[in-house]
Design a protein around this motif. Sequence first.
Motif, PDB file in Angstrom:
ATOM      1  N   THR A   5       0.822  -1.203   0.000  1.00 34.90           N
ATOM      2  CA  THR A   5       0.000   0.000   0.000  1.00 34.90           C
ATOM      3  C   THR A   5       0.857   1.255   0.000  1.00 34.90           C
ATOM      4  O   THR A   5       1.793   1.371   0.797  1.00 34.90           O
ATOM      5  CB  THR A   5      -0.927   0.006   1.234  1.00 34.90           C
ATOM      6  OG1 THR A   5      -1.760  -1.152   1.171  1.00 34.90           O
ATOM      7  CG2 THR A   5      -1.796   1.247   1.263  1.00 34.90           C
ATOM      8  N   ILE A   6       0.541   2.156  -0.908  1.00 35.63           N
ATOM      9  CA  ILE A   6       1.226   3.446  -0.981  1.00 35.63           C
ATOM     10  C   ILE A   6       0.205   4.520  -0.612  1.00 35.63           C
ATOM     11  O   ILE A   6      -0.897   4.538  -1.154  1.00 35.63           O
ATOM     12  CB  ILE A   6       1.747   3.722  -2.413  1.00 35.63           C
ATOM     13  CG1 ILE A   6       2.752   2.652  -2.850  1.00 35.63           C
ATOM     14  CG2 ILE A   6       2.379   5.115  -2.503  1.00 35.63           C
ATOM     15  CD1 ILE A   6       3.141   2.747  -4.329  1.00 35.63           C
ATOM     16  N   ALA A   7       0.567   5.387   0.320  1.00 31.89           N
ATOM     17  CA  ALA A   7      -0.299   6.520   0.648  1.00 31.89           C
ATOM     18  C   ALA A   7       0.253   7.757  -0.042  1.00 31.89           C
ATOM     19  O   ALA A   7       1.452   8.025   0.025  1.00 31.89           O
ATOM     20  CB  ALA A   7      -0.348   6.738   2.156  1.00 31.89           C
ATOM     21  N   ILE A   8      -0.619   8.473  -0.714  1.00 33.06           N
ATOM     22  CA  ILE A   8      -0.197   9.686  -1.402  1.00 33.06           C
ATOM     23  C   ILE A   8      -0.898  10.882  -0.773  1.00 33.06           C
ATOM     24  O   ILE A   8      -2.105  10.874  -0.575  1.00 33.06           O
ATOM     25  CB  ILE A   8      -0.516   9.601  -2.910  1.00 33.06           C
ATOM     26  CG1 ILE A   8       0.323   8.480  -3.525  1.00 33.06           C
ATOM     27  CG2 ILE A   8      -0.236  10.941  -3.602  1.00 33.06           C
ATOM     28  CD1 ILE A   8       0.119   8.268  -5.000  1.00 33.06           C
ATOM     29  N   PHE A   9      -0.091  11.883  -0.449  1.00 31.64           N
ATOM     30  CA  PHE A   9      -0.625  13.118   0.130  1.00 31.64           C
ATOM     31  C   PHE A   9      -0.371  14.262  -0.834  1.00 31.64           C
ATOM     32  O   PHE A   9       0.760  14.471  -1.259  1.00 31.64           O
ATOM     33  CB  PHE A   9       0.055  13.432   1.469  1.00 31.64           C
ATOM     34  CG  PHE A   9      -0.391  12.528   2.587  1.00 31.64           C
ATOM     35  CD1 PHE A   9      -1.495  12.856   3.361  1.00 31.64           C
ATOM     36  CD2 PHE A   9       0.291  11.353   2.858  1.00 31.64           C
ATOM     37  CE1 PHE A   9      -1.911  12.026   4.392  1.00 31.64           C
ATOM     38  CE2 PHE A   9      -0.114  10.523   3.888  1.00 31.64           C
ATOM     39  CZ  PHE A   9      -1.218  10.863   4.651  1.00 31.64           C
ATOM     40  N   GLY A  10      -1.427  14.989  -1.161  1.00 25.15           N
ATOM     41  CA  GLY A  10      -1.280  16.156  -2.018  1.00 25.15           C
ATOM     42  C   GLY A  10      -1.889  15.930  -3.388  1.00 25.15           C
ATOM     43  O   GLY A  10      -1.884  14.821  -3.908  1.00 25.15           O
ATOM     44  N   GLY A  11      -2.438  16.997  -3.946  1.00 28.27           N
ATOM     45  CA  GLY A  11      -2.987  16.903  -5.290  1.00 28.27           C
ATOM     46  C   GLY A  11      -4.466  16.603  -5.281  1.00 28.27           C
ATOM     47  O   GLY A  11      -5.120  16.651  -4.246  1.00 28.27           O
ATOM     48  N   SER A  12      -4.976  16.274  -6.457  1.00 24.04           N
ATOM     49  CA  SER A  12      -6.411  16.108  -6.578  1.00 24.04           C
ATOM     50  C   SER A  12      -6.763  14.960  -7.510  1.00 24.04           C
ATOM     51  O   SER A  12      -7.904  14.809  -7.904  1.00 24.04           O
ATOM     52  CB  SER A  12      -7.012  17.396  -7.127  1.00 24.04           C
ATOM     53  OG  SER A  12      -6.395  17.701  -8.357  1.00 24.04           O
ATOM     54  N   HIS A  24      -0.413  -1.562 -11.310  1.00 27.94           N
ATOM     55  CA  HIS A  24       0.869  -2.064 -10.794  1.00 27.94           C
ATOM     56  C   HIS A  24       0.698  -3.006  -9.612  1.00 27.94           C
ATOM     57  O   HIS A  24       1.661  -3.386  -8.961  1.00 27.94           O
ATOM     58  CB  HIS A  24       1.774  -0.895 -10.394  1.00 27.94           C
ATOM     59  CG  HIS A  24       2.234  -0.083 -11.556  1.00 27.94           C
ATOM     60  ND1 HIS A  24       3.187  -0.519 -12.444  1.00 27.94           N
ATOM     61  CD2 HIS A  24       1.840   1.141 -11.997  1.00 27.94           C
ATOM     62  CE1 HIS A  24       3.374   0.413 -13.377  1.00 27.94           C
ATOM     63  NE2 HIS A  24       2.568   1.426 -13.115  1.00 27.94           N
ATOM     64  N   GLY A  25      -0.560  -3.308  -9.281  1.00 25.60           N
ATOM     65  CA  GLY A  25      -0.806  -4.265  -8.204  1.00 25.60           C
ATOM     66  C   GLY A  25      -0.571  -3.738  -6.801  1.00 25.60           C
ATOM     67  O   GLY A  25      -0.214  -4.492  -5.905  1.00 25.60           O
ATOM     68  N   VAL A  26      -0.738  -2.434  -6.607  1.00 30.34           N
ATOM     69  CA  VAL A  26      -0.628  -1.891  -5.253  1.00 30.34           C
ATOM     70  C   VAL A  26      -1.905  -1.137  -4.884  1.00 30.34           C
ATOM     71  O   VAL A  26      -2.605  -0.619  -5.745  1.00 30.34           O
ATOM     72  CB  VAL A  26       0.573  -0.915  -5.079  1.00 30.34           C
ATOM     73  CG1 VAL A  26       1.891  -1.637  -5.211  1.00 30.34           C
ATOM     74  CG2 VAL A  26       0.488   0.250  -6.047  1.00 30.34           C
ATOM     75  N   ASN A  27      -2.203  -1.104  -3.601  1.00 25.04           N
ATOM     76  CA  ASN A  27      -3.301  -0.285  -3.100  1.00 25.04           C
ATOM     77  C   ASN A  27      -2.814   1.145  -2.978  1.00 25.04           C
ATOM     78  O   ASN A  27      -1.672   1.375  -2.578  1.00 25.04           O
ATOM     79  CB  ASN A  27      -3.732  -0.758  -1.711  1.00 25.04           C
ATOM     80  CG  ASN A  27      -4.381  -2.119  -1.769  1.00 25.04           C
ATOM     81  OD1 ASN A  27      -5.166  -2.409  -2.667  1.00 25.04           O
ATOM     82  ND2 ASN A  27      -4.055  -2.967  -0.814  1.00 25.04           N
ATOM     83  N   VAL A  28      -3.686   2.076  -3.276  1.00 28.55           N
ATOM     84  CA  VAL A  28      -3.333   3.480  -3.107  1.00 28.55           C
ATOM     85  C   VAL A  28      -4.323   4.129  -2.151  1.00 28.55           C
ATOM     86  O   VAL A  28      -5.530   4.038  -2.332  1.00 28.55           O
ATOM     87  CB  VAL A  28      -3.338   4.230  -4.460  1.00 28.55           C
ATOM     88  CG1 VAL A  28      -3.137   5.728  -4.240  1.00 28.55           C
ATOM     89  CG2 VAL A  28      -2.253   3.681  -5.375  1.00 28.55           C
ATOM     90  N   LEU A  29      -3.783   4.739  -1.112  1.00 23.67           N
ATOM     91  CA  LEU A  29      -4.583   5.554  -0.199  1.00 23.67           C
ATOM     92  C   LEU A  29      -4.280   6.991  -0.574  1.00 23.67           C
ATOM     93  O   LEU A  29      -3.145   7.323  -0.884  1.00 23.67           O
ATOM     94  CB  LEU A  29      -4.169   5.299   1.250  1.00 23.67           C
ATOM     95  CG  LEU A  29      -4.251   3.850   1.727  1.00 23.67           C
ATOM     96  CD1 LEU A  29      -3.632   3.718   3.106  1.00 23.67           C
ATOM     97  CD2 LEU A  29      -5.684   3.370   1.736  1.00 23.67           C
ATOM     98  N   PHE A  30      -5.292   7.841  -0.522  1.00 23.17           N
ATOM     99  CA  PHE A  30      -5.059   9.211  -0.979  1.00 23.17           C
ATOM    100  C   PHE A  30      -5.672  10.237  -0.049  1.00 23.17           C
ATOM    101  O   PHE A  30      -6.754  10.037   0.481  1.00 23.17           O
ATOM    102  CB  PHE A  30      -5.646   9.391  -2.392  1.00 23.17           C
ATOM    103  CG  PHE A  30      -5.587  10.814  -2.860  1.00 23.17           C
ATOM    104  CD1 PHE A  30      -4.417  11.327  -3.398  1.00 23.17           C
ATOM    105  CD2 PHE A  30      -6.690  11.640  -2.747  1.00 23.17           C
ATOM    106  CE1 PHE A  30      -4.347  12.645  -3.819  1.00 23.17           C
ATOM    107  CE2 PHE A  30      -6.634  12.964  -3.162  1.00 23.17           C
ATOM    108  CZ  PHE A  30      -5.466  13.468  -3.701  1.00 23.17           C
ATOM    109  N   HIS A  31      -4.954  11.312   0.136  1.00 26.47           N
ATOM    110  CA  HIS A  31      -5.501  12.472   0.833  1.00 26.47           C
ATOM    111  C   HIS A  31      -4.981  13.718   0.140  1.00 26.47           C
ATOM    112  O   HIS A  31      -3.796  13.799  -0.167  1.00 26.47           O
ATOM    113  CB  HIS A  31      -5.071  12.472   2.302  1.00 26.47           C
ATOM    114  CG  HIS A  31      -5.910  13.387   3.149  1.00 26.47           C
ATOM    115  ND1 HIS A  31      -5.866  14.756   3.024  1.00 26.47           N
ATOM    116  CD2 HIS A  31      -6.820  13.124   4.114  1.00 26.47           C
ATOM    117  CE1 HIS A  31      -6.720  15.300   3.892  1.00 26.47           C
ATOM    118  NE2 HIS A  31      -7.309  14.328   4.551  1.00 26.47           N
ATOM    119  N   SER A  32      -5.870  14.664  -0.108  1.00 26.38           N
ATOM    120  CA  SER A  32      -5.453  15.871  -0.828  1.00 26.38           C
ATOM    121  C   SER A  32      -4.442  16.677  -0.015  1.00 26.38           C
ATOM    122  O   SER A  32      -3.719  17.503  -0.555  1.00 26.38           O
ATOM    123  CB  SER A  32      -6.666  16.753  -1.106  1.00 26.38           C
ATOM    124  OG  SER A  32      -7.162  17.278   0.114  1.00 26.38           O
ATOM    125  N   GLY A  33      -4.391  16.407   1.293  1.00 27.99           N
ATOM    126  CA  GLY A  33      -3.485  17.166   2.144  1.00 27.99           C
ATOM    127  C   GLY A  33      -4.100  18.471   2.607  1.00 27.99           C
ATOM    128  O   GLY A  33      -3.519  19.198   3.398  1.00 27.99           O
TER     129      GLY A  33
END
Length: 104
Positions: A5-12, A24-33
């Motif tokens: 799992t990759i968490a991404i912070f920032g963006g939209s 790519h077979g990974v989970n993505v967690l997202f927060h705009s920040g």
Amino acid sequence: MMKKTIAIFGGSQEGTYKKIGQKHGVNVLFHSGKTRNGGNKKEFKNLVKNADCVVVMLGAIGHVSMDIVKDLCKKNDVKILFHNGFGASGAIQMGLENLSVNAA
């Protein structure tokens, strides 16, 4: 093997991140920040705790949020990466490279 799992912070581009992650077979967690009166620390914390690594989009996140994320990563011993630019695929790629280095 568990999906990483990759968490991404920032963006939209939440949808884009998740699509690329899936490819790519990974989970993505997202927060705009974006923080509402700095009240998002709990949300940040949950994301960081559930991530194998964190990618911060430098051009798309404020200093306060970035400091909170950095702090949480340190406390939870989660690798934090900083991505210059706004490219979703570049951010995911960065996370993937870090994960595969650590998996080796």
